[in-house]
Write a protein that holds these residues in place. Sequence first.
Motif, PDB file in Angstrom:
ATOM      1  N   LYS A  95     -87.362  36.684  64.912  1.00 47.26           N
ATOM      2  CA  LYS A  95     -86.597  37.457  65.963  1.00 47.26           C
ATOM      3  C   LYS A  95     -86.557  39.106  65.319  1.00 47.26           C
ATOM      4  O   LYS A  95     -86.464  39.895  66.061  1.00 47.26           O
ATOM      5  N   ARG A  96     -86.400  39.019  64.107  1.00 48.66           N
ATOM      6  CA  ARG A  96     -86.186  40.237  63.224  1.00 48.66           C
ATOM      7  C   ARG A  96     -87.614  40.832  62.889  1.00 48.66           C
ATOM      8  O   ARG A  96     -87.464  41.752  62.149  1.00 48.66           O
ATOM      9  N   GLY A  97     -88.650  40.350  63.335  1.00 45.87           N
ATOM     10  CA  GLY A  97     -89.766  40.741  63.232  1.00 45.87           C
ATOM     11  C   GLY A  97     -90.264  40.266  61.595  1.00 45.87           C
ATOM     12  O   GLY A  97     -91.496  40.672  61.013  1.00 45.87           O
ATOM     13  N   CYS A  98     -89.798  39.526  61.051  1.00 48.58           N
ATOM     14  CA  CYS A  98     -89.853  39.098  59.631  1.00 48.58           C
ATOM     15  C   CYS A  98     -90.520  37.487  59.599  1.00 48.58           C
ATOM     16  O   CYS A  98     -89.606  36.474  59.963  1.00 48.58           O
ATOM     17  N   ASN A  99     -91.793  37.332  58.954  1.00 52.85           N
ATOM     18  CA  ASN A  99     -92.232  36.082  58.955  1.00 52.85           C
ATOM     19  C   ASN A  99     -92.755  35.923  57.369  1.00 52.85           C
ATOM     20  O   ASN A  99     -93.588  35.187  57.364  1.00 52.85           O
ATOM     21  N   HIS A 100     -91.894  36.309  56.587  1.00 52.81           N
ATOM     22  CA  HIS A 100     -92.126  36.092  55.268  1.00 52.81           C
ATOM     23  C   HIS A 100     -90.807  35.467  54.542  1.00 52.81           C
ATOM     24  O   HIS A 100     -89.837  36.262  54.695  1.00 52.81           O
ATOM     25  N   LEU A 101     -90.785  34.503  54.050  1.00 56.75           N
ATOM     26  CA  LEU A 101     -89.510  34.056  53.270  1.00 56.75           C
ATOM     27  C   LEU A 101     -90.016  33.460  51.924  1.00 56.75           C
ATOM     28  O   LEU A 101     -90.841  32.679  51.533  1.00 56.75           O
ATOM     29  N   VAL A 102     -88.994  33.907  50.806  1.00 55.85           N
ATOM     30  CA  VAL A 102     -89.103  33.154  49.552  1.00 55.85           C
ATOM     31  C   VAL A 102     -87.899  32.493  49.238  1.00 55.85           C
ATOM     32  O   VAL A 102     -86.788  32.694  49.604  1.00 55.85           O
ATOM     33  N   VAL A 103     -88.138  31.273  48.976  1.00 57.05           N
ATOM     34  CA  VAL A 103     -87.281  30.207  48.622  1.00 57.05           C
ATOM     35  C   VAL A 103     -87.073  29.884  47.125  1.00 57.05           C
ATOM     36  O   VAL A 103     -87.989  29.465  46.865  1.00 57.05           O
ATOM     37  N   ILE A 104     -85.827  30.026  46.632  1.00 54.12           N
ATOM     38  CA  ILE A 104     -85.619  30.014  45.321  1.00 54.12           C
ATOM     39  C   ILE A 104     -84.634  28.731  45.114  1.00 54.12           C
ATOM     40  O   ILE A 104     -83.575  28.651  45.630  1.00 54.12           O
ATOM     41  N   GLY A 105     -85.258  27.589  44.742  1.00 56.89           N
ATOM     42  CA  GLY A 105     -84.521  26.332  44.573  1.00 56.89           C
ATOM     43  C   GLY A 105     -85.061  25.144  44.138  1.00 56.89           C
ATOM     44  O   GLY A 105     -86.379  25.329  43.402  1.00 56.89           O
ATOM     45  N   GLY A 106     -84.530  23.911  44.036  1.00 58.83           N
ATOM     46  CA  GLY A 106     -85.179  22.593  43.465  1.00 58.83           C
ATOM     47  C   GLY A 106     -86.122  21.901  44.680  1.00 58.83           C
ATOM     48  O   GLY A 106     -86.548  22.527  45.402  1.00 58.83           O
ATOM     49  N   ASP A 107     -86.345  20.463  44.158  1.00 63.50           N
ATOM     50  CA  ASP A 107     -87.204  19.761  44.953  1.00 63.50           C
ATOM     51  C   ASP A 107     -86.827  19.735  46.461  1.00 63.50           C
ATOM     52  O   ASP A 107     -87.696  19.574  47.318  1.00 63.50           O
ATOM     53  N   GLY A 108     -85.654  19.555  46.670  1.00 65.96           N
ATOM     54  CA  GLY A 108     -85.159  19.446  47.994  1.00 65.96           C
ATOM     55  C   GLY A 108     -85.339  20.519  48.663  1.00 65.96           C
ATOM     56  O   GLY A 108     -85.874  20.661  49.891  1.00 65.96           O
ATOM     57  N   SER A 109     -85.077  21.849  48.153  1.00 70.57           N
ATOM     58  CA  SER A 109     -85.620  23.042  48.874  1.00 70.57           C
ATOM     59  C   SER A 109     -86.930  23.177  49.029  1.00 70.57           C
ATOM     60  O   SER A 109     -87.385  23.767  50.176  1.00 70.57           O
ATOM     61  N   PHE A 110     -87.620  22.727  48.464  1.00 64.03           N
ATOM     62  CA  PHE A 110     -89.077  22.886  48.341  1.00 64.03           C
ATOM     63  C   PHE A 110     -89.698  21.912  49.496  1.00 64.03           C
ATOM     64  O   PHE A 110     -90.635  22.334  50.265  1.00 64.03           O
ATOM     65  N   ARG A 111     -88.942  20.896  49.842  1.00 61.70           N
ATOM     66  CA  ARG A 111     -89.435  19.995  50.762  1.00 61.70           C
ATOM     67  C   ARG A 111     -89.050  20.711  52.290  1.00 61.70           C
ATOM     68  O   ARG A 111     -89.659  20.613  53.172  1.00 61.70           O
ATOM     69  N   GLY A 112     -87.888  21.403  52.320  1.00 57.58           N
ATOM     70  CA  GLY A 112     -87.587  22.211  53.400  1.00 57.58           C
ATOM     71  C   GLY A 112     -88.499  23.408  53.609  1.00 57.58           C
ATOM     72  O   GLY A 112     -88.973  23.487  54.809  1.00 57.58           O
ATOM     73  N   LEU A 113     -89.130  23.662  52.539  1.00 59.15           N
ATOM     74  CA  LEU A 113     -90.122  24.938  52.327  1.00 59.15           C
ATOM     75  C   LEU A 113     -91.261  24.297  53.158  1.00 59.15           C
ATOM     76  O   LEU A 113     -92.020  24.966  54.018  1.00 59.15           O
ATOM     77  N   GLN A 114     -91.747  23.073  52.660  1.00 54.30           N
ATOM     78  CA  GLN A 114     -92.831  22.532  53.259  1.00 54.30           C
ATOM     79  C   GLN A 114     -92.867  22.292  54.883  1.00 54.30           C
ATOM     80  O   GLN A 114     -93.997  22.584  55.358  1.00 54.30           O
ATOM     81  N   ASP A 115     -91.724  21.841  55.265  1.00 57.35           N
ATOM     82  CA  ASP A 115     -91.700  21.597  56.626  1.00 57.35           C
ATOM     83  C   ASP A 115     -91.732  22.946  57.583  1.00 57.35           C
ATOM     84  O   ASP A 115     -92.393  23.146  58.541  1.00 57.35           O
ATOM     85  N   ILE A 116     -91.242  24.094  57.016  1.00 56.92           N
ATOM     86  CA  ILE A 116     -91.327  25.469  57.524  1.00 56.92           C
ATOM     87  C   ILE A 116     -92.883  25.864  57.619  1.00 56.92           C
ATOM     88  O   ILE A 116     -93.129  26.315  58.663  1.00 56.92           O
TER      89      ILE A 116
END
Length: 325
Positions: A95-116
Motif C-alpha cells: 500500500k506504500r507502493g513498495c514491492n521490494h523487501l530484503v529479509v536478514i535472518g536464518g532458515d526460519g526467516s527464509f521460509r517466510g521469504l519463500q512463502d512471500i
Amino acid sequence: MEYDKKKIAVLTSGGDASGMNACIRAVVRYAMAQGYTVYGVRRGYVGLIEDDIFEMQYNSVSNCVHTGGTILRTGRSKDFCNPEVMKKAVDNLLKRGCNHLVVIGGDGSFRGLQDIHKMTDMRVIGIPATIDNDMGYTDFTIGFDTACNTVIDAILRLRDTITSHDRIMILEVMGRHCGDIAINSALAGGAEYVIVGEVPVDVDAIADSVKRGFDKGKTSTIIVLAEARNDLKDELIEKVGAATGRRVNHVSLSYMQRGGYPAMADRVLASRMAVRAVELIDEGQSGRVVGVNGNDIIDMSVGEALKVPKKFNQKIYDIATKISK
Ligand code: F6P
C-alpha cells in the motif's frame, strides 16, 4: 496496483546476530545511493503484520556498524505461517507502493521469504544471518565469526581460573543442531575436547582420556559441549569427576554469544552481502538469497538454498580433536 520501482524495505528476523546492523547500514546506504527510498520494518515479520514500518534516512544507520543486536529489532512470528496473515502483512508495504523487501535472518526467516515470493507480488531477497552457521548453501552466515570469538575469549578466561585450581570445565555453547560454533571455537581456543550432535559420543572414553591427561601432568581441561548434546552435561560432570577425582565445573555461554560488537569478518561479510542483495533487486530478481562460497558472494533461489543440507566439517572436527589433548 502500481508499485514504485525505487522503493525498498528491510527487516531483521529470528535470533539476532552481530553484524546485522552492518548489514542494515549497507542496505540502506547502498540503496539510497542508487536512488531508492528505504523503509525499515521493526521486529521482523511481527512489525510487518502490525504495520510498524517507517521511512529510513541516511543517518538512521549512523554509528551502528560496530554495534551488536539489531537497530530494527527482531521477532519470531508463528502467525506469519498463516497465508492469510502473511498476505495482509505484505499489503502493509504494497500500500506504500513498495514491492521490494530484503529479509536478514536464518532458515526460519527464509521460509517466510519463500512463502512471500510464492504467494504475493512482493519481490524478496534474503541475507543469511544467524550465529549458528547452519545453512548449507553458504559457507558462512553473518554473526557466526563474532559468536566464535566470544567463545574463544571465554575459553581463555576459563583456562586461567581452572589452571589455577587444577579443574575441568564444561563450556556449553549455542548452535541449535549445528556443531560449527563448538568445533571452530574449540580448535581456535585450544579446548581439549569438543562434543557435538553430529558425532557419536562415548562419555566413558572421554572420562578415561581426561584422567590420563592429568596423570601425564595436565593442569586443566576444557570440554566444549554443543547445545545439541547438552543432555550429556550431568553424565559428563559425574563420570569425568569420578574418573579424575577433580572438580568439574559447567558454564553455559548462552545468549552472551549473540551480543557484543561484531568482528571484522562479520562487518565485511554483511556489507558485501547487503550490496549484492540491493543489486539483485535492481536487476529485477526475486525469491533469491545471497551467500558466500570461498571468497565469492553468490546467490541462488531460496527453494534451492533451503534444500542444500548442512555438511558437517569433519576436517575441522578431526584437527580440533587430534591436536588438542
Ligand atoms: O538461532 C540462534 C540461536 O541463538 C540458537 O543458537 C539457539 O538455539 C536459539 O537461537 C535460541 O533462541 P531464542 O532466542 O528463541 O531463545
